[in-house]
Design a protein around this motif. Sequence first.
Motif, PDB file in Angstrom:
ATOM      1  N   UNK A 269       0.821  -1.242   0.006  1.00 51.80           N
ATOM      2  CA  UNK A 269       0.058   0.063  -0.099  1.00 51.80           C
ATOM      3  C   UNK A 269       0.641   1.126  -0.147  1.00 51.80           C
ATOM      4  N   UNK A 270       1.619   1.067   0.857  1.00 57.11           N
ATOM      5  CA  UNK A 270       3.029   2.307   0.765  1.00 57.11           C
ATOM      6  C   UNK A 270       3.221   2.684  -0.395  1.00 57.11           C
ATOM      7  N   UNK A 271       3.941   1.617  -0.908  1.00 57.30           N
ATOM      8  CA  UNK A 271       4.856   1.960  -2.260  1.00 57.30           C
ATOM      9  C   UNK A 271       3.701   2.114  -3.295  1.00 57.30           C
ATOM     10  N   UNK A 272       2.591   1.674  -3.596  1.00 50.62           N
ATOM     11  CA  UNK A 272       1.447   1.984  -4.439  1.00 50.62           C
ATOM     12  C   UNK A 272       0.962   3.428  -4.250  1.00 50.62           C
ATOM     13  N   UNK A 273       1.066   3.762  -3.070  1.00 47.81           N
ATOM     14  CA  UNK A 273       0.530   5.138  -2.857  1.00 47.81           C
ATOM     15  C   UNK A 273       1.563   6.327  -3.375  1.00 47.81           C
ATOM     16  N   UNK A 274       2.684   5.932  -3.518  1.00 49.52           N
ATOM     17  CA  UNK A 274       3.700   6.951  -3.843  1.00 49.52           C
ATOM     18  C   UNK A 274       5.067   6.693  -3.353  1.00 49.52           C
ATOM     19  N   UNK A 275       5.249   5.966  -2.316  1.00 45.56           N
ATOM     20  CA  UNK A 275       6.509   6.152  -1.627  1.00 45.56           C
ATOM     21  C   UNK A 275       7.656   5.327  -2.399  1.00 45.56           C
ATOM     22  N   UNK A 276       8.844   6.131  -2.337  1.00 49.31           N
ATOM     23  CA  UNK A 276       9.959   5.795  -3.231  1.00 49.31           C
ATOM     24  C   UNK A 276      10.654   4.686  -2.386  1.00 49.31           C
ATOM     25  N   UNK A 277      10.557   4.249  -1.193  1.00 53.81           N
ATOM     26  CA  UNK A 277      11.217   3.324  -0.488  1.00 53.81           C
ATOM     27  C   UNK A 277      10.255   2.925   0.862  1.00 53.81           C
ATOM     28  N   UNK A 278      10.504   1.893   1.550  1.00 53.49           N
ATOM     29  CA  UNK A 278       9.634   1.347   2.840  1.00 53.49           C
ATOM     30  C   UNK A 278      10.671   0.808   3.563  1.00 53.49           C
ATOM     31  N   UNK A 279      11.000   1.004   4.610  1.00 53.80           N
ATOM     32  CA  UNK A 279      11.513   0.074   5.676  1.00 53.80           C
ATOM     33  C   UNK A 279      10.859   0.008   6.819  1.00 53.80           C
ATOM     34  N   UNK A 280      10.888  -1.431   7.485  1.00 53.06           N
ATOM     35  CA  UNK A 280      10.050  -1.522   8.512  1.00 53.06           C
ATOM     36  C   UNK A 280      10.999  -1.504   9.821  1.00 53.06           C
ATOM     37  N   UNK A 281      10.367  -0.974  10.960  1.00 50.37           N
ATOM     38  CA  UNK A 281      11.062  -0.699  11.936  1.00 50.37           C
ATOM     39  C   UNK A 281      11.165  -2.147  12.793  1.00 50.37           C
ATOM     40  N   UNK A 282      12.350  -2.246  13.562  1.00 50.96           N
ATOM     41  CA  UNK A 282      13.721  -1.223  13.796  1.00 50.96           C
ATOM     42  C   UNK A 282      14.373  -1.446  12.561  1.00 50.96           C
ATOM     43  N   UNK A 283      15.022  -0.120  12.567  1.00 48.46           N
ATOM     44  CA  UNK A 283      16.103   0.036  11.089  1.00 48.46           C
ATOM     45  C   UNK A 283      17.421   0.383  11.614  1.00 48.46           C
ATOM     46  N   UNK A 284      18.338   0.417  10.820  1.00 49.78           N
ATOM     47  CA  UNK A 284      19.727   0.717  10.881  1.00 49.78           C
ATOM     48  C   UNK A 284      19.785   2.094  10.124  1.00 49.78           C
ATOM     49  N   UNK A 285      20.367   3.079  11.005  1.00 54.84           N
ATOM     50  CA  UNK A 285      20.374   4.560  10.532  1.00 54.84           C
ATOM     51  C   UNK A 285      21.288   4.614   9.514  1.00 54.84           C
ATOM     52  N   UNK A 286      22.404   3.716   9.317  1.00 57.00           N
ATOM     53  CA  UNK A 286      23.168   3.757   7.864  1.00 57.00           C
ATOM     54  C   UNK A 286      22.486   3.193   6.827  1.00 57.00           C
ATOM     55  N   UNK A 287      21.647   2.123   6.948  1.00 59.65           N
ATOM     56  CA  UNK A 287      21.113   1.834   5.937  1.00 59.65           C
ATOM     57  C   UNK A 287      19.870   2.919   5.509  1.00 59.65           C
ATOM     58  N   UNK A 288      19.165   3.643   6.400  1.00 59.51           N
ATOM     59  CA  UNK A 288      18.428   4.585   6.098  1.00 59.51           C
ATOM     60  C   UNK A 288      18.937   5.610   5.135  1.00 59.51           C
ATOM     61  N   UNK A 289      20.157   6.057   5.703  1.00 57.92           N
ATOM     62  CA  UNK A 289      20.997   7.118   4.935  1.00 57.92           C
ATOM     63  C   UNK A 289      21.273   6.654   3.513  1.00 57.92           C
ATOM     64  N   UNK A 290      21.654   5.264   3.462  1.00 55.85           N
ATOM     65  CA  UNK A 290      21.932   4.746   2.041  1.00 55.85           C
ATOM     66  C   UNK A 290      21.017   4.903   1.249  1.00 55.85           C
ATOM     67  N   UNK A 291      19.632   4.378   1.587  1.00 55.16           N
ATOM     68  CA  UNK A 291      18.298   4.318   0.942  1.00 55.16           C
ATOM     69  C   UNK A 291      18.177   5.854   0.375  1.00 55.16           C
TER      70      UNK A 291
END
Length: 217
Positions: free
Chosen positions: A89-111
């Motif tokens: 739903x998130x991607x089809x609504x228009x998000x460019x990427x979707x990460x589930x919590x918990x997440x790694x901050x370095x991965x967020x920055x890379x994405x």
Amino acid sequence: MRLLVVEDDAVLRDGLQVGLSANGWTVDAVDRVEDALTALSSTVFDLVVLDLGLPDGDGLEVLRYVRARKTEVGVVILSARDAVADRIEGLDTGADDYLAKPFDLNEVAARLRAVRRRMLGRATPALRHGLLTVDPKARLAWFGDESLLLSRREFAILEALVERPGQVISRSQLEERLYGWQEEIGSNAVEVHIHHLRAKLVPGVIRTVRGVGYTLS
């Protein structure tokens, strides 16, 4: 880059703001749908980091608002909703990427960097224009074989210019990119940064278009 973090968990929000700022980006943060919509209507952001479960509504409202305006804003969802149906739903609504919590901050920055590359139509991580090379991840820049020692804001200006070679970028656009809501902007702050940046480059690399802004020669 100018980022907006929309997250109601104060610890996560502060962590994202501090951590992403450490990448050299200008980061503002809000915790409600209403505040996010107000921010997006009054400030130019390159990317939005978006939670979905907010106190006054669903973060997808923010996403729909962004896409309805048809502006060049990347959106990366960070949510505890990790079901496949939620991601779809998130991607089809228009998000460019979707990460589930918990997440790694370095991965967020890379994405976020990857989303920005796609928005600019680039495949390679480094930005190049003539003899200029800018590495957004390492926050390093070179002119030919010579490395450039740049301040955070000098780097941000050079990155903005190399991202869109041939385009004139106004002072107000650079101010939007360089300064968050809580930071004071001097009347000639951008001109001072441009002056210092020019001193580190070959003369004529940064050209002033009088009354309009700056561009690369």
